[in-house]
Design a protein around this motif. Structure first.
Motif, short mmCIF file in Angstrom:
data_model
loop_
_atom_site.label_atom_id
_atom_site.label_comp_id
_atom_site.label_asym_id
_atom_site.label_seq_id
_atom_site.Cartn_x
_atom_site.Cartn_y
_atom_site.Cartn_z
N LEU A 297 0.85 -1.19 0.00
CA LEU A 297 0.00 0.00 0.00
C LEU A 297 0.89 1.24 0.00
O LEU A 297 1.77 1.37 0.83
CB LEU A 297 -0.91 0.03 1.24
N VAL A 298 0.65 2.12 -0.94
CA VAL A 298 1.46 3.32 -1.06
C VAL A 298 0.89 4.40 -0.14
O VAL A 298 -0.32 4.59 -0.06
CB VAL A 298 1.47 3.82 -2.53
N THR A 299 1.77 5.09 0.53
CA THR A 299 1.34 6.18 1.40
C THR A 299 1.73 7.50 0.78
O THR A 299 2.46 7.57 -0.20
CB THR A 299 2.00 6.05 2.79
N ALA A 300 1.26 8.58 1.36
CA ALA A 300 1.62 9.92 0.88
C ALA A 300 3.07 10.21 1.23
O ALA A 300 3.57 9.79 2.27
CB ALA A 300 0.70 10.96 1.51
N THR A 301 3.75 10.92 0.35
CA THR A 301 5.15 11.29 0.60
C THR A 301 5.24 12.79 0.88
O THR A 301 4.53 13.59 0.25
CB THR A 301 6.02 10.95 -0.62
N PRO A 302 6.08 13.18 1.82
CA PRO A 302 6.22 14.61 2.11
C PRO A 302 6.78 15.36 0.90
O PRO A 302 7.72 14.91 0.26
CB PRO A 302 7.21 14.66 3.27
N TYR B 171 1.90 17.14 1.58
CA TYR B 171 2.14 15.76 1.17
C TYR B 171 1.60 15.54 -0.24
O TYR B 171 0.67 16.20 -0.66
CB TYR B 171 1.47 14.78 2.13
N THR B 172 2.19 14.60 -0.94
CA THR B 172 1.77 14.29 -2.29
C THR B 172 1.38 12.81 -2.36
O THR B 172 2.08 11.96 -1.80
CB THR B 172 2.91 14.55 -3.29
N CYS B 173 0.28 12.55 -3.03
CA CYS B 173 -0.10 11.16 -3.26
C CYS B 173 -0.80 11.08 -4.61
O CYS B 173 -1.31 12.06 -5.14
CB CYS B 173 -1.01 10.63 -2.15
N THR B 174 -0.77 9.90 -5.19
CA THR B 174 -1.42 9.66 -6.47
C THR B 174 -2.54 8.66 -6.26
O THR B 174 -2.35 7.64 -5.61
CB THR B 174 -0.41 9.08 -7.48
N MET B 175 -3.70 8.97 -6.81
CA MET B 175 -4.83 8.06 -6.70
C MET B 175 -5.07 7.41 -8.05
O MET B 175 -5.06 8.07 -9.07
CB MET B 175 -6.08 8.82 -6.26
N ARG B 176 -5.24 6.10 -8.02
CA ARG B 176 -5.58 5.37 -9.23
C ARG B 176 -6.39 4.16 -8.83
O ARG B 176 -6.35 3.70 -7.69
CB ARG B 176 -4.33 4.95 -10.00
N GLN B 177 -7.14 3.63 -9.76
CA GLN B 177 -7.98 2.47 -9.49
C GLN B 177 -7.15 1.20 -9.57
O GLN B 177 -6.37 1.02 -10.50
CB GLN B 177 -9.13 2.40 -10.49
N ILE B 178 -7.30 0.35 -8.56
CA ILE B 178 -6.62 -0.94 -8.55
C ILE B 178 -7.67 -2.02 -8.25
O ILE B 178 -8.79 -1.72 -7.86
CB ILE B 178 -5.49 -1.00 -7.49
N ALA B 179 -7.31 -3.26 -8.44
CA ALA B 179 -8.19 -4.38 -8.11
C ALA B 179 -7.50 -5.21 -7.03
O ALA B 179 -6.35 -5.63 -7.20
CB ALA B 179 -8.47 -5.23 -9.33
N ARG B 180 -8.17 -5.41 -5.91
CA ARG B 180 -7.63 -6.21 -4.82
C ARG B 180 -8.67 -7.24 -4.39
O ARG B 180 -9.86 -6.98 -4.42
CB ARG B 180 -7.31 -5.33 -3.59
#
Length: 85
Positions: free
Chosen positions: A54-59, A65-74
């Protein structure tokens, strides 16, 4: 403005009440999912841990903070197919 009689008011109220009380039609797929959900054994998978896939936000600055949202399948349960998240 048109006046409404008591009888017309009661007819309208009964009609609206009937619409609210009527069962809504559901698709067979959603019915199957609802039935499958009631038969699943709970708590069979460990919770995902942040940093373990799981990717977290980076300072990216002071209080920023920066984060990228994208659709994934889990797969959230071993008895179900992957779910888009």
């Amino acid at each position: 403005m048109t006046k409404i009689t008591r009888r017309e008011f009661m007819k309208i109220g009964a009609g609206v009440g009937g619409l609210i009380a009527a069962p809504w039609s559901i698709t067979s797929a959603s019915a199957a999912n609802a039935l499958a959900g009631s038969q699943l054994k709970p708590f069979v998978s460990a919770l995902p841990v942040v940093g373990n896939g799981l990717v977290t936000a980076t300072p990216s600055g002071l209080n920023s903070y920066t984060c990228t949202m994208r659709q994934i399948a889990r797969q959230v349960h071993p008895d179900l197919p992957a779910t888009p998240l």
